[in-house]
Structure formats: C-alpha cells, structure tokens
Write a protein that holds these residues in place. Structure first.
Motif, PDB file in Angstrom:
ATOM      1  N   LEU A 199       0.985  -1.042   0.011  1.00  0.00           N
ATOM      2  CA  LEU A 199      -0.133   0.001  -0.043  1.00  0.00           C
ATOM      3  C   LEU A 199       0.903   1.414  -0.040  1.00  0.00           C
ATOM      4  N   LEU A 200       1.917   1.211   1.061  1.00  0.00           N
ATOM      5  CA  LEU A 200       2.490   2.302   0.649  1.00  0.00           C
ATOM      6  C   LEU A 200       3.503   2.512  -0.485  1.00  0.00           C
ATOM      7  N   SER A 201       3.761   1.422  -1.114  1.00  0.00           N
ATOM      8  CA  SER A 201       4.554   1.475  -2.187  1.00  0.00           C
ATOM      9  C   SER A 201       3.874   2.162  -3.491  1.00  0.00           C
ATOM     10  N   VAL A 202       2.731   1.520  -3.498  1.00  0.00           N
ATOM     11  CA  VAL A 202       1.822   1.933  -4.470  1.00  0.00           C
ATOM     12  C   VAL A 202       1.420   3.496  -4.325  1.00  0.00           C
ATOM     13  N   TYR A 203       1.209   3.667  -3.127  1.00  0.00           N
ATOM     14  CA  TYR A 203       0.470   5.091  -2.856  1.00  0.00           C
ATOM     15  C   TYR A 203       1.688   6.062  -3.360  1.00  0.00           C
ATOM     16  N   GLU A 204       3.218   5.892  -2.966  1.00  0.00           N
ATOM     17  CA  GLU A 204       4.044   6.536  -3.133  1.00  0.00           C
ATOM     18  C   GLU A 204       4.471   6.726  -4.829  1.00  0.00           C
ATOM     19  N   LEU A 205       4.275   5.667  -5.331  1.00  0.00           N
ATOM     20  CA  LEU A 205       4.210   5.444  -6.904  1.00  0.00           C
ATOM     21  C   LEU A 205       3.211   6.276  -7.495  1.00  0.00           C
ATOM     22  N   ALA A 206       1.983   6.195  -6.926  1.00  0.00           N
ATOM     23  CA  ALA A 206       0.915   7.062  -7.703  1.00  0.00           C
ATOM     24  C   ALA A 206       1.048   8.321  -7.576  1.00  0.00           C
ATOM     25  N   VAL A 207       1.527   8.953  -6.362  1.00  0.00           N
ATOM     26  CA  VAL A 207       1.595  10.258  -6.365  1.00  0.00           C
ATOM     27  C   VAL A 207       3.090  11.040  -6.673  1.00  0.00           C
ATOM     28  N   GLY A 208       4.244  10.117  -6.382  1.00  0.00           N
ATOM     29  CA  GLY A 208       5.408  10.662  -6.715  1.00  0.00           C
ATOM     30  C   GLY A 208       6.030  10.357  -7.768  1.00  0.00           C
ATOM     31  N   PHE A 209       5.346   9.784  -8.912  1.00  0.00           N
ATOM     32  CA  PHE A 209       5.863   9.387 -10.185  1.00  0.00           C
ATOM     33  C   PHE A 209       5.564  10.451 -11.119  1.00  0.00           C
ATOM     34  N   LYS A 223       1.055   6.804   6.309  1.00  0.00           N
ATOM     35  CA  LYS A 223       1.185   6.617   4.976  1.00  0.00           C
ATOM     36  C   LYS A 223       1.439   7.913   4.235  1.00  0.00           C
ATOM     37  N   THR A 224       0.217   8.919   4.658  1.00  0.00           N
ATOM     38  CA  THR A 224       0.239  10.289   3.830  1.00  0.00           C
ATOM     39  C   THR A 224       1.341  11.311   4.334  1.00  0.00           C
ATOM     40  N   LEU A 225       1.749  10.850   5.515  1.00  0.00           N
ATOM     41  CA  LEU A 225       2.810  11.858   5.821  1.00  0.00           C
ATOM     42  C   LEU A 225       4.277  11.484   5.291  1.00  0.00           C
ATOM     43  N   TYR A 226       4.297  10.154   5.088  1.00  0.00           N
ATOM     44  CA  TYR A 226       5.425   9.406   4.254  1.00  0.00           C
ATOM     45  C   TYR A 226       5.604   9.998   3.070  1.00  0.00           C
ATOM     46  N   VAL A 227       4.399   9.788   2.225  1.00  0.00           N
ATOM     47  CA  VAL A 227       4.376  10.055   0.860  1.00  0.00           C
ATOM     48  C   VAL A 227       4.704  11.487   0.663  1.00  0.00           C
ATOM     49  N   LEU A 228       3.588  12.067   1.154  1.00  0.00           N
ATOM     50  CA  LEU A 228       3.865  13.947   0.899  1.00  0.00           C
ATOM     51  C   LEU A 228       5.207  14.384   1.246  1.00  0.00           C
ATOM     52  N   SER A 229       5.758  14.023   2.261  1.00  0.00           N
ATOM     53  CA  SER A 229       7.040  14.384   2.882  1.00  0.00           C
ATOM     54  C   SER A 229       8.132  13.990   1.573  1.00  0.00           C
ATOM     55  N   GLY A 230       8.037  12.798   1.298  1.00  0.00           N
ATOM     56  CA  GLY A 230       8.775  12.236   0.237  1.00  0.00           C
ATOM     57  C   GLY A 230       8.542  13.276  -1.091  1.00  0.00           C
ATOM     58  N   VAL A 231       7.341  13.434  -1.358  1.00  0.00           N
ATOM     59  CA  VAL A 231       7.107  14.356  -2.597  1.00  0.00           C
ATOM     60  C   VAL A 231       7.787  15.740  -2.479  1.00  0.00           C
ATOM     61  N   TRP A 232       7.797  16.204  -1.163  1.00  0.00           N
ATOM     62  CA  TRP A 232       8.197  17.562  -0.994  1.00  0.00           C
ATOM     63  C   TRP A 232       9.921  17.626  -1.324  1.00  0.00           C
ATOM     64  N   GLU A 275       1.291  -0.423  13.566  1.00  0.00           N
ATOM     65  CA  GLU A 275       0.419  -1.170  12.780  1.00  0.00           C
ATOM     66  C   GLU A 275       0.492  -1.005  11.293  1.00  0.00           C
ATOM     67  N   SER A 276       0.689   0.251  10.881  1.00  0.00           N
ATOM     68  CA  SER A 276       0.621   1.015   9.776  1.00  0.00           C
ATOM     69  C   SER A 276       2.235   1.329   9.173  1.00  0.00           C
ATOM     70  N   SER A 277       3.150   1.111   9.912  1.00  0.00           N
ATOM     71  CA  SER A 277       4.504   1.769   9.541  1.00  0.00           C
ATOM     72  C   SER A 277       5.327   0.503   9.552  1.00  0.00           C
ATOM     73  N   ASN A 278       4.875  -0.534  10.120  1.00  0.00           N
ATOM     74  CA  ASN A 278       5.813  -1.901  10.080  1.00  0.00           C
ATOM     75  C   ASN A 278       5.854  -2.411   8.710  1.00  0.00           C
ATOM     76  N   ILE A 279       6.731  -2.195   7.786  1.00  0.00           N
ATOM     77  CA  ILE A 279       7.054  -2.597   6.608  1.00  0.00           C
ATOM     78  C   ILE A 279       8.144  -3.709   6.634  1.00  0.00           C
ATOM     79  N   ILE A 280       8.386  -4.250   5.418  1.00  0.00           N
ATOM     80  CA  ILE A 280       9.575  -5.400   5.405  1.00  0.00           C
ATOM     81  C   ILE A 280      10.751  -4.840   5.674  1.00  0.00           C
ATOM     82  N   ALA A 281      11.282  -3.802   5.577  1.00  0.00           N
ATOM     83  CA  ALA A 281      12.587  -3.352   5.743  1.00  0.00           C
ATOM     84  C   ALA A 281      12.912  -3.028   7.111  1.00  0.00           C
ATOM     85  N   THR A 282      11.742  -2.512   7.738  1.00  0.00           N
ATOM     86  CA  THR A 282      11.823  -2.436   9.365  1.00  0.00           C
ATOM     87  C   THR A 282      11.751  -3.785   9.916  1.00  0.00           C
TER      88      THR A 282
END
Length: 317
Positions: free
Chosen positions: A94-104, A178-187, A264-271
C-alpha cells in the motif's frame, strides 16, 4: 570459389581487428576511470551475496557460515506462516503503490511546467527552491515533521485549533503515517527527480515549437504533442525502474517515523528485517525475509520490462 573468398574475407577481418589487450592499452584512461565503479559494485554489491546462504542455514556466529546447520526453506516457511506476514506485505504494498501513484507523475508535471517558463531568472529561482529540500538529510526531515506536527506546540495543530478543531497527534496515528511518508517524500524529492525530464526536454528541437506557434498551437497543445512524446522514452525507463524497486521503501525514514502507536501501519518489510535480524539477532531469518523481498523485486523488474518491450520500443534490455 565463393566459399573460399568468403572465408578469406572473414580471416582478413579477424586479423585486422585489434586484440583485447591492445584495445585496453589504447583506452587505458577509460578503464582507469571505470575501475572505482567496478570496485564499488564488487565489494558492496556482489561480495555480500556470499552471505545469502545463511538464509538457508541456522546461522551461528561461533560456527561460521560453513559450519552452521543447513535448514533449507524453514525460515521462509516460518515467515509465510507468521501472523505478521500479511500485515507487513499489505503495509509495504500500500505504501509503495501510494508513493508511486503520487510521486511518479509529479516530477514530470513539474519539468513540463518549468520548461514552459519564458523568464530564465524566474525559472532558475523556482528550480533552486524545489531542488533545495533534496539536500536535507532524512533525519532532519523527520525531525521537522515531529516539530511541525507536535500535538502541543506544532504549527499545524495551532492552525487546526485556530479554526476551531481539536489537536491531532499525527505521528502517533496509524491512519496518517502513509500520507505523511508520501507527502514529505514528494516535498523532498520531486524537484530533484525533475532534472532527468528537464534534460530530456532540453533535447527537443526548438524548431518544432516555433512551427507549432506559427500554426497557432496553444502551450497546452505544444506540451501534449511535442514535449510529452519527447520525454516518453525516459518516462518509460523510469517507470520500469520504479516498479522494479516497488518493494524497496526508504528504510531509514520509515524507521525514524515509526512509533509504538503507529506501528500497525508503519511496520514494513525493511523495518521488520531490521527488527528481527539486527535487534533480535535472528540473522538467518532476517536474511530470508530480505531475500524474499529482493526476489519479488527482481520478478517485478523482469515482468515490467518484458511488458514495456512488447507495448513500446523502450526497455532496459
């Protein structure tokens, strides 16, 4: 006779072709320039692959890699049967697709807008502003988020209270992570990512725009029919790379933004790999999870590249 002449011609071509060592001696400067890059990949990319075998062993540092017991697929089965498996996969996807859809698409849009600016000074000023966040470290960026979004002293919550709302603890809310992660990355990354597309737009023949202006085409039509087709090959390559790296999210940023309340929302494979592999010293299990993630990325990269090659003429190979 014809066969003899053909063979004679092939032998002549081979004899005139410089040998490998002669070509290397002739272009030694280029090979010397390439050496640091090759050394980097050999030491930091290929050599660590030797340790991947511990994903199939019950690795103990005292026994070493070769001395540890072979357990086969046990660690992978354990991960697949873990109660956290679907939660981690869902959060990562979800986080990856969200980031790709907004950030690409945003760097493409920004590059097209900057390219259409007439004033060179104004364009350079805007470019400086949008490039600057890229040079802020991830630690500083997350620190800024915690300060600005603080429920007691943060600027954002002061504005919310000013308009009659209740303070929100953004960094402790799973639904906001997820929103904060993606939008801060976009900025932080949109401006710098636009450089690639600006470079592609710089190669567009100005006579095409001049002819379009003479025909009465608006700026929007010029962007639609000249600029977008010009950057389409670059966009496809970047999309292939982005999809091939879909499961690899920024580990440092996710870890720094992670709190016990939003886990519960921030626990991804890398972490999760960091938690079980480093903090809990389950080296074999952590390696197995990381290898699973890498294999998924490889499958995505090959699949998307094949699709892109069939649909268009642009692909990585």
């Amino acid at each position: 006779m014809a066969t003899y002449e053909k063979q004679h011609r092939i032998v002549s071509i081979k004899s005139t072709k410089p040998q490998l060592h002669k070509r290397m001696l002739r272009n030694w400067q280029l090979y010397l320039l390439l050496t640091p890059t090759l050394f980097y990949f050999l030491v930091f990319k290929y050599y660590p692959m030797y340790g991947l075998q511990i994903a199939f062993k019950d690795y103990l540092p005292s026994l070493g890699i070769w001395g540890s017991e072979w357990v086969g697929w046990d660690h992978f089965v354990r991960f697949f049967q873990s109660y956290q498996f679907w939660e981690i996969i869902e959060n990562t996807l979800l986080l990856s697709v969200y980031e790709l859809a907004v950030g690409f698409p945003l760097p493409i849009i920004l590059a097209l807008m900057l390219n259409m600016l007439i004033s060179t000074k104004y364009r350079r000023f805007i470019q400086t502003i949008v490039y600057a966040p890229h040079f802020i470290s991830v630690v500083v960026l997350v620190g800024i988020l915690f300060v600005f979004l603080s429920p007691s002293s943060g600027l954002m919550n002061h504005l919310i209270v000013l308009f009659g709302g209740e303070p929100i603890n953004f960094m402790a809310s799973p639904e906001w992570f997820k929103t904060l992660y993606v939008l801060s990355g976009v900025w932080q990354g949109t401006g710098f990512a636009a450089i690639i597309y600006l470079a592609a737009l710089a190669g567009v023949d100005p006579s095409l725009h001049e002819a379009a202006v003479m025909d009465g085409a608006s700026k929007f039509k010029r962007v639609l029919h000249i600029d977008i087709p010009a950057i389409m090959p670059v966009s496809i390559i970047m999309l292939i790379l982005a999809l091939g790296n879909l499961m690899n999210l920024g580990f440092e940023k996710a870890l720094l933004m992670q709190t016990p309340l939003n886990k519960e929302s921030s626990n991804i494979i890398a972490t999760y790999v960091y938690e079980v592999g480093i903090q809990q010293a389950q080296y074999s299990f952590g390696t197995a999870v990381g290898l699973f993630n890498s294999v998924i990325n490889l499958i995505l990269l090959v699949t998307v590249n094949q699709i892109a090659r069939k649909v268009s003429e642009n692909s990585l190979w």
